[in-house]
Every structure is written in structure tokens, then in C-alpha cells.
Write a protein that holds these residues in place. Structure first.
Motif, PDB file in Angstrom:
ATOM      1  N   GLU A 183       0.844  -1.175   0.000  1.00 35.04           N
ATOM      2  CA  GLU A 183       0.000   0.000   0.000  1.00 35.04           C
ATOM      3  C   GLU A 183       0.885   1.232   0.000  1.00 35.04           C
ATOM      4  N   PRO A 184       0.899   2.046  -1.065  1.00 38.59           N
ATOM      5  CA  PRO A 184       1.850   3.130  -1.176  1.00 38.59           C
ATOM      6  C   PRO A 184       1.708   4.190  -0.109  1.00 38.59           C
ATOM      7  N   GLU A 185       0.486   4.432   0.406  1.00 34.70           N
ATOM      8  CA  GLU A 185       0.348   5.498   1.396  1.00 34.70           C
ATOM      9  C   GLU A 185       0.995   5.132   2.725  1.00 34.70           C
ATOM     10  N   ASP A 186       1.390   3.901   2.902  1.00 33.38           N
ATOM     11  CA  ASP A 186       2.032   3.495   4.141  1.00 33.38           C
ATOM     12  C   ASP A 186       3.500   3.880   4.168  1.00 33.38           C
ATOM     13  N   GLY A 187       4.024   4.401   3.077  1.00 37.11           N
ATOM     14  CA  GLY A 187       5.361   4.971   3.115  1.00 37.11           C
ATOM     15  C   GLY A 187       6.487   3.980   2.986  1.00 37.11           C
ATOM     16  N   GLY A 188       6.294   2.853   2.286  1.00 35.65           N
ATOM     17  CA  GLY A 188       7.419   1.938   2.154  1.00 35.65           C
ATOM     18  C   GLY A 188       7.087   0.748   1.295  1.00 35.65           C
ATOM     19  N   GLY A 189       8.079  -0.040   0.977  1.00 40.11           N
ATOM     20  CA  GLY A 189       7.899  -1.187   0.114  1.00 40.11           C
ATOM     21  C   GLY A 189       8.219  -2.476   0.804  1.00 40.11           C
ATOM     22  N   LEU A 190       7.531  -2.778   1.880  1.00 42.42           N
ATOM     23  CA  LEU A 190       7.774  -4.040   2.561  1.00 42.42           C
ATOM     24  C   LEU A 190       7.473  -5.205   1.638  1.00 42.42           C
ATOM     25  N   VAL A 191       8.265  -6.238   1.769  1.00 37.46           N
ATOM     26  CA  VAL A 191       8.061  -7.423   0.952  1.00 37.46           C
ATOM     27  C   VAL A 191       7.922  -8.631   1.846  1.00 37.46           C
ATOM     28  N   GLU A 192       7.207  -9.626   1.357  1.00 35.46           N
ATOM     29  CA  GLU A 192       7.102 -10.868   2.095  1.00 35.46           C
ATOM     30  C   GLU A 192       8.412 -11.635   1.988  1.00 35.46           C
ATOM     31  N   GLY A 193       8.632 -12.583   2.895  1.00 32.25           N
ATOM     32  CA  GLY A 193       9.841 -13.398   2.843  1.00 32.25           C
ATOM     33  C   GLY A 193      10.778 -13.066   3.969  1.00 32.25           C
ATOM     34  N   GLY A 194      12.001 -13.589   3.892  1.00 36.05           N
ATOM     35  CA  GLY A 194      12.920 -13.467   5.002  1.00 36.05           C
ATOM     36  C   GLY A 194      14.012 -12.448   4.827  1.00 36.05           C
ATOM     37  N   GLY A 195      14.022 -11.702   3.717  1.00 37.88           N
ATOM     38  CA  GLY A 195      15.099 -10.751   3.479  1.00 37.88           C
ATOM     39  C   GLY A 195      14.844  -9.398   4.117  1.00 37.88           C
ATOM     40  N   PRO A 196      15.799  -8.466   3.938  1.00 35.49           N
ATOM     41  CA  PRO A 196      15.633  -7.115   4.483  1.00 35.49           C
ATOM     42  C   PRO A 196      14.439  -6.413   3.856  1.00 35.49           C
ATOM     43  N   VAL A 197      13.902  -5.423   4.552  1.00 32.86           N
ATOM     44  CA  VAL A 197      12.782  -4.639   4.065  1.00 32.86           C
ATOM     45  C   VAL A 197      13.232  -3.204   3.859  1.00 32.86           C
ATOM     46  N   ASP A 198      12.488  -2.483   3.034  1.00 31.44           N
ATOM     47  CA  ASP A 198      12.760  -1.067   2.812  1.00 31.44           C
ATOM     48  C   ASP A 198      11.871  -0.262   3.749  1.00 31.44           C
ATOM     49  N   TRP A 199      12.482   0.746   4.361  1.00 28.90           N
ATOM     50  CA  TRP A 199      11.675   1.659   5.155  1.00 28.90           C
ATOM     51  C   TRP A 199      12.373   3.002   5.220  1.00 28.90           C
ATOM     52  N   ASP A 200      11.681   3.992   5.804  1.00 34.72           N
ATOM     53  CA  ASP A 200      12.202   5.348   5.765  1.00 34.72           C
ATOM     54  C   ASP A 200      12.297   5.936   7.164  1.00 34.72           C
ATOM     55  N   GLU A 201      12.551   7.251   7.219  1.00 39.25           N
ATOM     56  CA  GLU A 201      12.737   7.922   8.502  1.00 39.25           C
ATOM     57  C   GLU A 201      11.480   7.862   9.364  1.00 39.25           C
ATOM     58  N   ALA A 202      10.316   7.898   8.738  1.00 44.84           N
ATOM     59  CA  ALA A 202       9.074   7.805   9.508  1.00 44.84           C
ATOM     60  C   ALA A 202       8.967   6.462  10.213  1.00 44.84           C
ATOM     61  N   ASP A 203       9.390   5.391   9.528  1.00 41.60           N
ATOM     62  CA  ASP A 203       9.402   4.073  10.160  1.00 41.60           C
ATOM     63  C   ASP A 203      10.339   4.061  11.363  1.00 41.60           C
ATOM     64  N   LEU A 204      11.512   4.691  11.218  1.00 38.31           N
ATOM     65  CA  LEU A 204      12.458   4.747  12.330  1.00 38.31           C
ATOM     66  C   LEU A 204      11.860   5.480  13.518  1.00 38.31           C
ATOM     67  N   ARG A 205      11.147   6.569  13.244  1.00 40.07           N
ATOM     68  CA  ARG A 205      10.504   7.298  14.343  1.00 40.07           C
ATOM     69  C   ARG A 205       9.405   6.452  14.977  1.00 40.07           C
ATOM     70  N   LEU A 206       8.661   5.721  14.150  1.00 42.60           N
ATOM     71  CA  LEU A 206       7.587   4.862  14.658  1.00 42.60           C
ATOM     72  C   LEU A 206       8.139   3.793  15.598  1.00 42.60           C
ATOM     73  N   VAL A 207       9.137   3.034  15.138  1.00 45.88           N
ATOM     74  CA  VAL A 207       9.651   1.955  15.974  1.00 45.88           C
ATOM     75  C   VAL A 207      10.409   2.510  17.171  1.00 45.88           C
ATOM     76  N   GLY A 208      10.971   3.720  17.045  1.00 47.37           N
ATOM     77  CA  GLY A 208      11.619   4.339  18.197  1.00 47.37           C
ATOM     78  C   GLY A 208      10.638   4.635  19.314  1.00 47.37           C
ATOM     79  N   ARG A 233      -1.926   2.596  11.976  1.00 51.54           N
ATOM     80  CA  ARG A 233      -2.467   1.263  12.292  1.00 51.54           C
ATOM     81  C   ARG A 233      -2.066   0.240  11.231  1.00 51.54           C
ATOM     82  N   ARG A 234      -2.201   0.631   9.961  1.00 52.78           N
ATOM     83  CA  ARG A 234      -1.847  -0.299   8.889  1.00 52.78           C
ATOM     84  C   ARG A 234      -0.356  -0.606   8.897  1.00 52.78           C
ATOM     85  N   ARG A 235       0.449   0.420   9.167  1.00 54.03           N
ATOM     86  CA  ARG A 235       1.897   0.219   9.135  1.00 54.03           C
ATOM     87  C   ARG A 235       2.343  -0.717  10.252  1.00 54.03           C
ATOM     88  N   ILE A 236       1.804  -0.543  11.450  1.00 55.17           N
ATOM     89  CA  ILE A 236       2.136  -1.446  12.554  1.00 55.17           C
ATOM     90  C   ILE A 236       1.708  -2.867  12.208  1.00 55.17           C
TER      91      ILE A 236
END
Length: 355
Positions: A183-208, A233-236
Motif C-alpha cells: 500500500e503506497p500510502e504506508d510509506g514503504g515497500g515491505l516485501v514478504e519473505g525473510g530478506g531485508p525490508v525497505d523503510w524510511d525515517e518515519a518508520d524509524l521514528r515509529l519503531v523508536g 495502524r496499517r503500518r504497525i
């Protein structure tokens, strides 16, 4: 420092429920426990205010391109307090402890992945810190026990209550988790599977924010990230569904009657590694275990009510496992930091400079 508190039956049932889902509404917990919602909320806030129990959001290092290390440091006695205070205040450290004997420290460290020099700057800096005599770092290859919570704090609910909580949580999350990927409005390109995911500064602030308070209000998280409440909510939900984010109950095992904490290093024959890892995941005293690099291929944290119980575990349960060639144990003398960020400042004392 947490207060001297022994949790009662309701407290333990609450902790168990939160370990199943750290963000489950208090109303859902109350319905399962058969007590008023205000009682559940009051209990949690009282315990959290006393620094006895809190929910923290934790990130799987492998999904964000990072590495976890278990580090042992030998240092001069007069450098211990200063060094452990510095390590505890770092955002990239957890489980910081002084081992019995007084001049050895242990901690978990998160560093950039091997493509970014694998954390060499941190280890080089630590090795040059005054008072540090020697250090040993073992990379965590795979956690094998304790990620979903230590069994000592997940034994208060009966099976039917657990099932009911999981069922209610699934109903709550059903609408949010639909379309969890892409979902593009969530601000990232998470992918299924076991590899690394893409995220941005907003994600870092969220998990912080979630690391400081896993039950932080959605409106607060929206302000922190700049997203809408629905996007938060969707991002979490997406981070949880893809295995990036999970929630842990941060509580001193002393409050569950298990004040003895021991660290174990096991040298295991390669052919027996899978069997030992799987068995440890079912041992009640094991709070955490992982397969690591280094001479000892398995590291574990064990919680016991006393030294006699620790002996029984080592001699009767652990000794029966095949392939263990050598075992080293150390008692934890004191903890200055557990899974979540440090919330109470620890003033550095003695000599030593920043690691």
C-alpha cells in the motif's frame, strides 16, 4: 531501577495476556480475565509507573539489514561502572549486565550488516576504551528460544483463555491486516519473505516510539511520524505481519520468583546443533537462546528460583542433550538495561570514556 514488587495472580495474568499481544485493548483483556476494564488499565499503569512492567516494540535485526552480537568485555575494576553506564545509554545496546566477579560485562549490540563494515567501528572504539582489557563478540545467527516470551511469564492463563485472546486479537486485526503488502500510502515497500525490508525515517521514528512504549497511543504515533492514524495502524500491522516488529513484555524475572540469572555458552557438535536448539526452545528455565558464531555455538539466558534449581537444570536437563562438548556458565550480578531503551538515567562513575 524497578521497585521491590512481587506480582499477584491478576498481575501475572495481565502480563501473560500482554505477551500474547502487547497492543491488545484493555477491554479485550478484561473480558477474558473477567474483571472490569478500569481494573486492568489501572494495574498496568501502576506497574509501568513503578518501572516493574512495560511493553516494548522490538525489531528483527535481520529484516532491516542489521546484525546482533553478544559481547563479553573484561575490564579493570575501576572502569566497570563508567563503561556499563555508557553502554546502557546507547540506542544500539540491550541486556547490559555486570557478571559475578565484578570485572566482566555482557551485552547485546546491534550493528550495521556486513555490507557496512559489520560494526567494526563500534568494536574498534570499544577495544580502545580505557580500562577495557579484552572483548569477545559472537554474532547471533538465529534466535531459537525466548523471542515469543519466557515461559516463566506465560503460564498464568489457561489454554482456553489464551485461545480466546488470540481469537479476539485476530478479529480486531482482520480488517487492518487485509492488503498488508504494497500500500503506497504506508510509506514503504515491505516485501514478504525473510530478506531485508525497505523503510524510511518515519518508520524509524515509529519503531523508536514503540521501543519506549509499545502501547503508545495511535494519535501520539501519528504526530511522531506525520502519518494519519489509519496509516499508523496499517503500518504497525504490516510490520508485525512481515515479522519486522514484535512486542515484548519487559519485566525483571525476580518479580516472578526467579532471581537467579545465568548465562550459558555451549560448544555443540554440528550434527547435534538443530536438536539442541529445538530442545532449548522447550525448556522452561530458558529465557532466551540463540545459535552464534564463535567457539560456543549456542548462547542461552536461564532464569531460576535459586542456585539449587540452576544445578538441577544443568545436571538433569541440559546434561542429557547429545553433542554438548563443553559448557561455560556465569551468574549475572546486576542488570542495568533489558530489552527496551533506558528510561532512567544512570550517572557514569569512575574512570573511562565513551565507548
Amino acid at each position: 531501577m524497578t521497585q521491590s514488587v512481587m506480582l499477584d495472580a491478576l498481575d501475572r495474568r495481565l502480563v501473560h495476556a500482554l505477551q500474547l499481544d502487547g497492543r491488545v485493548p484493555f477491554s479485550r483483556i478484561a473480558a477474558v480475565l473477567g474483571v472490569p476494564e478500569r481494573t486492568v488499565a489501572r494495574r498496568y499503569h501502576r506497574l509501568r509507573s513503578a518501572m516493574v512492567v512495560r511493553v516494548v516494540g522490538l525489531v528483527d535485526s535481520s529484516r532491516i539489514g542489521m546484525l546482533d552480537w553478544f559481547v563479553r568485555v573484561d575490564c579493570a575494576p575501576d572502569a566497570v561502572d563508567a563503561l556499563i553506564a555508557v553502554l546502557a545509554h546507547r540506542d544500539d545496546t540491550s541486556w547490559v549486565a555486570v557478571l559475578a566477579g565484578g570485572n566482566r560485562l555482557a551485552c547485546m549490540v546491534r550493528t550495521p550488516g556486513t555490507g557496512a563494515d559489520g560494526g567494526r567501528p563500534f568494536f574498534d572504539h570499544l577495544a580502545r576504551t580505557p580500562g577495557v582489557r579484552d572483548l569477545e563478540a559472537s554474532c547471533v545467527l538465529r534466535p531459537v528460544a525466548g523471542v515469543g516470551g519466557w515461559a516463566g511469564r506465560t503460564s498464568a492463563l489457561v489454554e482456553a483463555e489464551e485461545a480466546q485472546l488470540r481469537r479476539l486479537a485476530a478479529l480486531d486485526d482482520g480488517d487492518v491486516r487485509q492488503g498488508v503488502v504494497g500500500e503506497p500510502e504506508d510509506g514503504g515497500g515491505l516485501v514478504e519473505g525473510g530478506g531485508p525490508v525497505d523503510w524510511d525515517e518515519a518508520d524509524l521514528r515509529l519503531v523508536g516510539e514503540l521501543a519506549r512504549d509499545g502501547r503508545a497511543d495511535v494519535r501520539q504515533l501519528a504526530t511522531t511520524t506525520g502519518w494519519s492514524a489509519s496509516t499508523v495502524r496499517r503500518r504497525i500491522a504490516r510490520l508485525r505481519a512481515t515479522g519486522v516488529l514484535h512486542f515484548e513484555v519487559d519485566v525483571d524475572p525476580t518479580h516472578f520468583g526467579s532471581p537467579i540469572e545465568a548465562l550459558l555458552w555451549l560448544e555443540v557438535a554440528p550434527a547435534a546443533l538443530g536438536t539442541v536448539a529445538d530442545t532449548l526452545s522447550h525448556h522452561a528455565p530458558v529465557a532466551f537462546a540463540a545459535v552464534t558464531t564463535g567457539p560456543a555455538s549456542v548462547f542461552a539466558m536461564v532464569q531460576c528460583r535459586d542456585t539449587g534449581a540452576l544445578y538441577d537444570y544443568l545436571a538433569r536437563e541440559l546434561s542429557g542433550l547429545p553433542g554438548i562438548g563443553r559448557m561455560e556458565t556465569a551468574l549475572v550480578q546486576r542488570r542495568t538495561k533489558r530489552a527496551g531503551p533506558l528510561l532512567i538515567p544512570i550517572p557514569p562513575t569512575g574512570r573511562g570514556r565513551r565507548a
